[in-house]
Design a protein around this motif. Sequence first.
Motif, PDB file in Angstrom:
ATOM      1  N   LYS A   1      -5.872 -66.214 -34.817  1.00 18.66           N
ATOM      2  CA  LYS A   1      -6.345 -64.724 -33.627  1.00 18.66           C
ATOM      3  C   LYS A   1      -4.860 -64.694 -32.583  1.00 18.66           C
ATOM      4  O   LYS A   1      -3.876 -63.687 -31.915  1.00 18.66           O
ATOM      5  CB  LYS A   1      -7.272 -65.330 -33.199  1.00 18.66           C
TER       6      LYS A   1
ATOM      7  N   GLU B   1     -15.546 -56.306 -35.445  1.00 18.51           N
ATOM      8  CA  GLU B   1     -15.828 -56.125 -34.379  1.00 18.51           C
ATOM      9  C   GLU B   1     -17.327 -56.231 -35.029  1.00 18.51           C
ATOM     10  O   GLU B   1     -18.013 -56.092 -35.653  1.00 18.51           O
ATOM     11  CB  GLU B   1     -15.114 -54.852 -33.752  1.00 18.51           C
TER      12      GLU B   1
ATOM     13  N   LEU C   1     -10.132 -59.457 -39.479  1.00 14.37           N
ATOM     14  CA  LEU C   1     -10.866 -58.871 -38.286  1.00 14.37           C
ATOM     15  C   LEU C   1     -11.926 -58.297 -38.729  1.00 14.37           C
ATOM     16  O   LEU C   1     -12.023 -57.555 -39.010  1.00 14.37           O
ATOM     17  CB  LEU C   1      -9.543 -58.233 -37.314  1.00 14.37           C
TER      18      LEU C   1
ATOM     19  N   ILE D   1     -10.381 -61.165 -28.927  1.00 11.31           N
ATOM     20  CA  ILE D   1     -10.146 -61.593 -29.809  1.00 11.31           C
ATOM     21  C   ILE D   1     -10.552 -63.385 -30.897  1.00 11.31           C
ATOM     22  O   ILE D   1      -9.839 -64.301 -29.748  1.00 11.31           O
ATOM     23  CB  ILE D   1      -8.746 -61.922 -30.542  1.00 11.31           C
TER      24      ILE D   1
ATOM     25  N   MET E   1     -12.116 -62.717 -36.126  1.00  8.38           N
ATOM     26  CA  MET E   1     -10.956 -63.188 -36.996  1.00  8.38           C
ATOM     27  C   MET E   1     -11.098 -64.552 -37.661  1.00  8.38           C
ATOM     28  O   MET E   1     -11.544 -65.998 -37.322  1.00  8.38           O
ATOM     29  CB  MET E   1      -9.646 -63.719 -35.767  1.00  8.38           C
TER      30      MET E   1
ATOM     31  N   VAL F   1      -7.362 -63.894 -26.153  1.00 11.14           N
ATOM     32  CA  VAL F   1      -7.475 -64.598 -27.038  1.00 11.14           C
ATOM     33  C   VAL F   1      -8.452 -65.904 -27.034  1.00 11.14           C
ATOM     34  O   VAL F   1      -7.476 -66.661 -25.732  1.00 11.14           O
ATOM     35  CB  VAL F   1      -6.136 -64.704 -27.859  1.00 11.14           C
TER      36      VAL F   1
END
Length: 268
Positions: free
Chosen positions: A91, A266, A264, A83, A259, A243
Amino acid sequence: MSQSPIKNAPIKDPSITKAAENEGVNSSAEQTSSLSTSPEFDDSDKIVIQAQSLSKSVSTEKEHLTILKQVNLAIRAGESVAIVGTSGAGKSTLMTLLAGLDVPTQGEVSLLGKPLSTLDDEQRATLRSDSIGFVFQSFLLIPTLTALENVTLPCLLKGEKEDIERATQLLTEVGLKDRLTHTPSQLSGGEQQRVALARAFMIKPSILFADEPTGNLDQVTAAKIIEQLFELNKAHKTTLVLVTHDNDLAKRCDRTFYMQAGELEERE
């Protein structure tokens, strides 16, 4: 080994010692409803972390602050997931919600098949102590305990006998077999983080959350810690949630989420 000075004292879940993240938040007059990503949730895929319509906001006397906006996420067993985001993107707040360290304003998190909204604080703490490992930017070692005692601490939290053999093996795996009796003040920053790594794997966790694990280390030491993190994660077949603000580090994971302003997404 001499008796730990904390054995007869009340011991709290070490994950709770992580203070509320100094996460910057984004001001919003009203909460948005846009979906960051909409994965298909399928129990047959052995999903171990699932977030649905996850939002987090707080109100002050002056404004309403939206930290997370309708986040959807599914992570399968054995995956490594990064993330990524700048400081203040949300995050770390997301990680605390996924791990059950905090509760969302809206939405639901399921951890290892258990909806966290159905668990009280004690039940969530038990779930973490049984199945979840943590590695934070700050090492969070007990200064009065040796490296070995710090690593066996999760056993005490579960009310179990210290597994000295496993703790010694883990410390050996991270290159600290000659530092077992050293206290944190006698260890370098890199060595302290390696103790924290060994401690995280002590309970044979199903999931490992790592929040900026190299943030306090120099570049060379950080590279060594990351190698050991991925080696341990592969050897112990743990699901990893990392993270980070480091895009190069994120590329080592199976999947990467970005983020930004509480949303969020992908990306390949």
